[in-house]
Design a protein around this motif. Structure first.
Motif, PDB file in Angstrom:
ATOM      1  N   UNK A 215      30.047  63.037  39.892  1.00 31.31           N
ATOM      2  CA  UNK A 215      30.979  61.911  39.747  1.00 31.31           C
ATOM      3  C   UNK A 215      32.000  62.174  38.638  1.00 31.31           C
ATOM      4  N   UNK A 216      31.535  62.559  37.465  1.00 26.50           N
ATOM      5  CA  UNK A 216      32.470  62.712  36.346  1.00 26.50           C
ATOM      6  C   UNK A 216      33.321  63.968  36.507  1.00 26.50           C
ATOM      7  N   UNK A 217      32.781  65.007  37.119  1.00 23.86           N
ATOM      8  CA  UNK A 217      33.586  66.215  37.348  1.00 23.86           C
ATOM      9  C   UNK A 217      34.740  65.898  38.295  1.00 23.86           C
ATOM     10  N   UNK A 218      34.454  65.192  39.382  1.00 25.20           N
ATOM     11  CA  UNK A 218      35.506  64.831  40.333  1.00 25.20           C
ATOM     12  C   UNK A 218      36.506  63.870  39.705  1.00 25.20           C
ATOM     13  N   UNK A 219      36.024  62.978  38.854  1.00 21.97           N
ATOM     14  CA  UNK A 219      36.916  62.056  38.157  1.00 21.97           C
ATOM     15  C   UNK A 219      37.908  62.833  37.296  1.00 21.97           C
ATOM     16  N   UNK A 220      37.411  63.825  36.568  1.00 18.88           N
ATOM     17  CA  UNK A 220      38.273  64.627  35.687  1.00 18.88           C
ATOM     18  C   UNK A 220      39.275  65.442  36.500  1.00 18.88           C
ATOM     19  N   UNK A 221      38.825  66.013  37.594  1.00 19.58           N
ATOM     20  CA  UNK A 221      39.721  66.837  38.416  1.00 19.58           C
ATOM     21  C   UNK A 221      40.778  66.004  39.133  1.00 19.58           C
ATOM     22  N   UNK A 222      40.606  64.692  39.127  1.00 16.54           N
ATOM     23  CA  UNK A 222      41.601  63.782  39.712  1.00 16.54           C
ATOM     24  C   UNK A 222      42.550  63.186  38.678  1.00 16.54           C
ATOM     25  N   UNK A 223      42.363  63.527  37.404  1.00 17.95           N
ATOM     26  CA  UNK A 223      43.177  62.938  36.346  1.00 17.95           C
ATOM     27  C   UNK A 223      44.637  63.369  36.441  1.00 17.95           C
ATOM     28  N   UNK A 224      45.523  62.506  35.927  1.00 17.34           N
ATOM     29  CA  UNK A 224      46.926  62.884  35.787  1.00 17.34           C
ATOM     30  C   UNK A 224      47.053  63.930  34.677  1.00 17.34           C
ATOM     31  N   UNK A 225      48.156  64.658  34.701  1.00 21.85           N
ATOM     32  CA  UNK A 225      48.341  65.784  33.784  1.00 21.85           C
ATOM     33  C   UNK A 225      48.215  65.374  32.324  1.00 21.85           C
ATOM     34  N   UNK A 226      48.849  64.266  31.943  1.00 26.97           N
ATOM     35  CA  UNK A 226      48.797  63.843  30.545  1.00 26.97           C
ATOM     36  C   UNK A 226      47.394  63.387  30.144  1.00 26.97           C
ATOM     37  N   UNK A 227      46.663  62.756  31.060  1.00 28.87           N
ATOM     38  CA  UNK A 227      45.301  62.312  30.768  1.00 28.87           C
ATOM     39  C   UNK A 227      44.365  63.507  30.608  1.00 28.87           C
ATOM     40  N   UNK A 228      44.542  64.510  31.459  1.00 33.72           N
ATOM     41  CA  UNK A 228      43.717  65.709  31.365  1.00 33.72           C
ATOM     42  C   UNK A 228      43.954  66.415  30.028  1.00 33.72           C
ATOM     43  N   UNK A 229      45.205  66.448  29.597  1.00 27.81           N
ATOM     44  CA  UNK A 229      45.538  67.075  28.318  1.00 27.81           C
ATOM     45  C   UNK A 229      44.839  66.360  27.162  1.00 27.81           C
ATOM     46  N   UNK A 230      44.844  65.042  27.191  1.00 31.58           N
ATOM     47  CA  UNK A 230      44.154  64.256  26.148  1.00 31.58           C
ATOM     48  C   UNK A 230      42.659  64.568  26.159  1.00 31.58           C
ATOM     49  N   UNK A 231      42.096  64.623  27.349  1.00 35.10           N
ATOM     50  CA  UNK A 231      40.667  64.910  27.477  1.00 35.10           C
ATOM     51  C   UNK A 231      40.328  66.271  26.881  1.00 35.10           C
ATOM     52  N   UNK A 232      41.066  67.303  27.286  1.00 33.83           N
ATOM     53  CA  UNK A 232      40.755  68.662  26.850  1.00 33.83           C
ATOM     54  C   UNK A 232      40.905  68.831  25.351  1.00 33.83           C
ATOM     55  N   UNK A 233      41.783  68.041  24.753  1.00 30.99           N
ATOM     56  CA  UNK A 233      41.978  68.101  23.297  1.00 30.99           C
ATOM     57  C   UNK A 233      40.908  67.336  22.529  1.00 30.99           C
ATOM     58  N   UNK A 234      40.075  66.619  23.261  1.00 33.05           N
ATOM     59  CA  UNK A 234      39.076  65.786  22.591  1.00 33.05           C
ATOM     60  C   UNK A 234      37.633  66.121  22.954  1.00 33.05           C
ATOM     61  N   UNK A 235      37.437  67.242  23.653  1.00 36.59           N
ATOM     62  CA  UNK A 235      36.083  67.731  23.909  1.00 36.59           C
ATOM     63  C   UNK A 235      36.029  69.193  23.474  1.00 36.59           C
ATOM     64  N   UNK A 236      34.846  69.657  23.111  1.00 34.73           N
ATOM     65  CA  UNK A 236      34.750  71.008  22.559  1.00 34.73           C
ATOM     66  C   UNK A 236      34.808  72.092  23.632  1.00 34.73           C
ATOM     67  N   UNK A 237      34.909  73.330  23.181  1.00 37.23           N
ATOM     68  CA  UNK A 237      35.063  74.470  24.095  1.00 37.23           C
ATOM     69  C   UNK A 237      33.853  74.616  25.006  1.00 37.23           C
ATOM     70  N   UNK A 238      32.670  74.360  24.479  1.00 33.06           N
ATOM     71  CA  UNK A 238      31.467  74.474  25.298  1.00 33.06           C
ATOM     72  C   UNK A 238      31.537  73.540  26.500  1.00 33.06           C
TER      73      UNK A 238
END
Length: 289
Positions: A215-238
């Motif tokens: 569920x959460x993987x598909x949710x992330x892959x459906x995010x808009x570009x700006x939302x995905x950028x915010x997400x990636x900047x707020x979770x660690x590399x792992x």
């Protein structure tokens, strides 16, 4: 023989016997709630079926079908199995064995918004596999988190009939929609009760009790570009690397709707690697001075 058991009976979206906010976090990967729900479900199930369970020489337990990324209900099943095995140990019985229903396809449609016919039509395009020789003639527990239309149970029964698998089958649910006058999209009322957008996604991913599910993987892959950028900047590399590897293991890179975001996630890992090399080089130069 088939039997169905559910802990919570849903007759309306009010006066619920479970907390929808906790259920929503569970659906988006918080395993702490998966364990809590599994304990509640197991306690009530064993209260009703203790003698039947103790009569069995072998018990097979199966979560809902998935390819590579587990569903939320898979974690419910994992903890249910733990509680069941403790009970069997205390009663000098053999531990249960986990099996799996494999599926080969996925879809981008939000399943929680569909009615029974739409759900059955959607999943009828999927391909399933079950080890019929392994479970034939066995006592099997099929676990899922919620029964809304019964499409999951319908699909499993169809697979069992297709392979001519016989046995004693129990379908076990944390919750079940009893009032059929309620539209099946109540499922998404529960799914998104706590998770409204990107901030909640970041919040749950950064919890110690978090683990990715479909569920959460598909949710992330459906995010808009700006939302995905915010997400990636707020979770660690792992977490970003885990997200990427899980996505490609489920062949999401071959789905057009997901491919762009998946490339962005992959590139974020490259950027991290370049940043690390530059930082290491800078530290080395400082040491030489």
């Amino acid at each position: 023989m088939n039997k169905t058991f559910s802990l919570h009976k849903i007759t309306s979206n009010e006066n619920l016997s479970f907390e929808p906010s906790n259920y929503s976090w569970f659906k988006f990967g918080d395993k702490a709630y998966a364990k809590k729900f599994a304990k509640e479900l197991f306690d009530d199930f064993i209260f009703n079926f203790k003698e039947i369970i103790l009569e069995q020489d072998e018990i097979i337990i199966l979560p809902s079908p998935y390819l590579s990324i587990p569903t939320a209900s898979n974690f419910l099943c994992y903890y249910f199995k733990e509680f069941l095995n403790r009970f069997l140990f205390e009663n000098n019985r053999k531990a249960s064995i986990e099996s799996k229903i494999h599926r080969n396809q996925t879809y981008v449609t939000d399943f929680g918004n569909l009615d029974f016919e739409e759900r059955v039509k959607l999943i009828s395009n999927d391909t399933y596999y079950i080890d019929k020789e392994f479970i034939n003639g066995k006592f099997c527990l099929f676990l899922d988190d919620i029964k809304i239309t019964g499409s999951h149970e319908h699909t499993v029964n169809k697979i069992l009939n297709q392979y001519n698998v016989k046995g004693e089958f129990y379908f076990i649910y944390f919750a079940e929609l009893i009032n059929k006058e309620i539209h099946p999209n109540i499922e998404n009322y529960f799914n998104y009760f706590s998770v409204k957008g990107i901030q909640e996604i970041i919040q749950v991913i950064n919890r110690d009790s978090f683990q990715f599910n479909t569920r959460i993987v598909k949710f992330i892959l459906n995010l808009k570009e700006d939302e995905l950028s915010i997400l990636l900047n707020n979770i660690n590399k792992f977490r970003r690397e885990e997200l990427f590897l899980l996505s490609i293991s489920n062949n999401y890179h071959q789905i057009n709707e997901y491919s762009k975001n998946l490339i962005t996630i992959k590139n974020s890992l490259k950027w991290q690697l370049i940043y690390k090399k530059v930082k290491e080089k800078t530290l080395t130069l400082q040491d030489l001075q």
